[in-house]
Design an enzyme around this catalytic site. Structure first.
Site, PDB file in Angstrom:
ATOM      1  N   LYS A  50       0.813  -1.218   0.000  1.00 36.18           N
ATOM      2  CA  LYS A  50       0.000   0.000   0.000  1.00 36.18           C
ATOM      3  C   LYS A  50       0.848   1.271   0.000  1.00 36.18           C
ATOM      4  O   LYS A  50       0.380   2.339  -0.423  1.00 36.18           O
ATOM      5  CB  LYS A  50      -0.939  -0.002   1.211  1.00 36.18           C
ATOM      6  CG  LYS A  50      -2.111  -0.970   1.111  1.00 36.18           C
ATOM      7  CD  LYS A  50      -3.148  -0.477   0.127  1.00 36.18           C
ATOM      8  CE  LYS A  50      -4.420  -1.304   0.202  1.00 36.18           C
ATOM      9  NZ  LYS A  50      -5.475  -0.801  -0.711  1.00 36.18           N
ATOM     10  N   SER A 304       1.186  -9.745  -0.409  1.00 34.48           N
ATOM     11  CA  SER A 304       0.835  -8.328  -0.383  1.00 34.48           C
ATOM     12  C   SER A 304       1.082  -7.632   0.946  1.00 34.48           C
ATOM     13  O   SER A 304       1.222  -6.416   0.986  1.00 34.48           O
ATOM     14  CB  SER A 304      -0.630  -8.146  -0.780  1.00 34.48           C
ATOM     15  OG  SER A 304      -1.469  -8.817   0.141  1.00 34.48           O
TER      16      SER A 304
END
Length: 502
Positions: A50, A304
């Site tokens: 992110k 991720s």
């Protein structure tokens, strides 16, 4: 597509993010007979990809916009990415987080210098409050996924992995929430190497993108998974949906047990522990190989993120063997007479290992046991059930029964002859002070609680099993009160595991 590729190539992510490794999982590759690679986004400064999109978006703000500061609504990785980026650029940041957000996440965001406002019990309520604050303060909103510069920042992952593995790549597996990561990766790869398959992976109970692509329009889910909170999105973005229609080849759905198995596989390959959303891609990759039977392929999974609550590890470990298809759960009825248990263990279980065994005397004529059995694959579940039937032992396969796996396996203790007109419900209580009190207030004076089971699982919500004694003909009033309470719930009165053990 050309525009997004240019934005990816000219992004500013490396002022904050790092180029992460593309590691080969040698043991897993040998086991699955394919070359398995893992893109290590869990090693970013905020332990998640992110940071790429958040920083790229903020770094492109005008001087006047930077002066106004940035605002975001998030309970997890996006919040940390925005706070970290704003700190690097010396601008003010305000993050609105649900009041149910675990303290460890709130403190992490504050440690990056952001101002945190706790509001509401879910993301939607926090986002609505953020919109109000935008109108009042004039701060710039940083969307977690539905923004071209955010998508471009995430797309730099694809630029790296194509350079790191210049040879053949057959498929890239990407976790999907709102769609920002898979949009950026897919757009870049399809522009340069369109033969590479882009395969998204979603939890089966949080599959907004899969349903949207199937129906040809954005679907608004009524509820989403609470386990993989990093991808718990009820509705995908407008921009990301349009990208995914063009660049995504397939989406694989995985259940919670398969997801836990994916987390374990990543740990074995890297000795790192990823969060549930971080294990999604690996879980989807493993399922893809097993279902397709492919061999000799080069497959990449995007790890991720690694913002895992430590308390959640117990739950992951307990569900992993079922996800690997190496454990089956059964409810078995055996005669209550000498030698029955020995016959069950010796003649029927045989060389298989018993992983769990629960029993309490309930009747003098028969006994009902909750048992876990080690198996080699899914077909052995059916084989064992047939063997039990041939031996005259009534049985229920509970391996896919979430009530049994989440609650009953921990509370087998027989029935109460005193309970009358009981109804059973599974609730998702927010892990915040006062959650139980609000439930008791909602049912006060109208229902007697006849059963209650809660076990901390380290998530934003606690799973609670509740039995309520209900006077005949009073069901509508009960359901109305539960709906007004606003907690997600499922009635389990008709579940066979309930009638068998509780």
């Amino acid at each position: 597509m050309q525009k997004i590729v240019r934005q990816i190539l000219t992004s500013k992510v490396y002022e904050a993010a790092v180029e992460t490794a593309l590691d080969e999982a040698n043991e897993l590759s040998a086991l699955l007979q394919n070359r398995i690679l893992l893109k290590r986004e869990d090693t970013q400064p905020v332990f998640s990809f992110k940071i790429r999109g958040a920083y790229n978006r903020i770094a492109h703000l005008s001087p006047e916009e930077m002066q106004r500061g940035v605002i975001a609504a998030s309970a997890g990785n996006h919040a940390q990415g925005v706070a970290f980026s704003a700190k690097l650029l010396s601008i003010r940041s305000l993050i609105v987080m649900p009041a149910t957000t675990p303290a460890i996440k709130v403190s992490a965001v504050r440690n990056y210098g952001a101002e945190v406002i706790l509001h509401g019990t879910n993301y939607s309520e926090a986002a609505a409050h953020a919109e109000q604050l935008i109108r009042e303060t004039g701060m710039v909103f940083i969307h977690p996924f539905d923004d071209e510069l955010v998508i471009a920042g995430q797309g730099t992952v694809a630029d790296e992995l194509l350079r790191q593995n210049p040879g053949t790549i057959d498929a890239v597996f990407v976790p999907v929430g709102g769609g920002g990561l898979i949009s950026g990766i897919g757009a870049y790869i399809k522009a340069l190497k369109p033969d590479i398959q882009i395969i998204g992976v979603e939890p089966s109970d949080s599959d907004a993108m899969a349903q949207s692509l199937e129906q040809g329009k954005r679907v608004d889910l009524q509820s989403v998974s609470i386990f993989a909170d990093g991808v718990a999105v009820r509705k995908v973005g407008k921009k990301t949906f349009e990208f995914c229609k063009r660049v995504v080849d397939d989406i694989i759905r995985v259940d919670t047990d398969e997801l836990c198995s994916g987390i374990k596989s990543v740990y074995h390959a890297t000795r790192s522990i990823v969060e549930p959303a971080g294990g999604l891609a690996m879980a989807g990759l493993i399922k893809y190989v097993r279902d397709s039977g492919c061999t000799g392929k080069t497959l990449i999974a995007i790890n991720s993120g690694a913002n895992m609550n430590f308390e959640r590890l117990r739950y992951v470990a307990e569900r992993t063997r079922i996800g690997e298809k190496h454990e089956a759960l059964f409810g078995v009825t055996i005669p209550e007479k000498p030698g029955s248990l020995k016959r069950f263990c010796h003649d029927l279980v045989g060389e298989r290992n018993i992983t769990e065994f629960n029993y309490r005397l309930a009747e003098r004529t028969k006994a009902q046991i909750f048992v876990g059995i080690s198996i080699r694959d899914s077909s052995e579940r059916e084989t064992f059930s047939r063997e039990l039937n041939r031996a005259g032992y009534d049985n229920i396969d509970l391996t896919d029964n979430d009530l049994a796996k989440t609650h009953i396996r921990y509370m087998v203790g027989g029935r109460s002859i005193e309970v009358k007109n009981e109804k059973l419900f599974r609730f998702w209580f927010p892990e915040t002070p006062g959650a139980l009190t609000r439930f008791l207030d909602a049912t006060r004076g109208h229902r007697n609680i006849s059963l209650f089971h809660y076990r901390m699982q380290g998530g934003d919500f606690g799973r609670v099993l509740i039995g309520l004694e209900c006077p005949d003909g009073d069901d509508d009033a009960l359901y109305q009160r539960l709906d007004e309470l606003g907690y997600r719930y499922v009635e389990e009165t008709g579940n066979p595991a309930y009638s068998m053990f509780l």
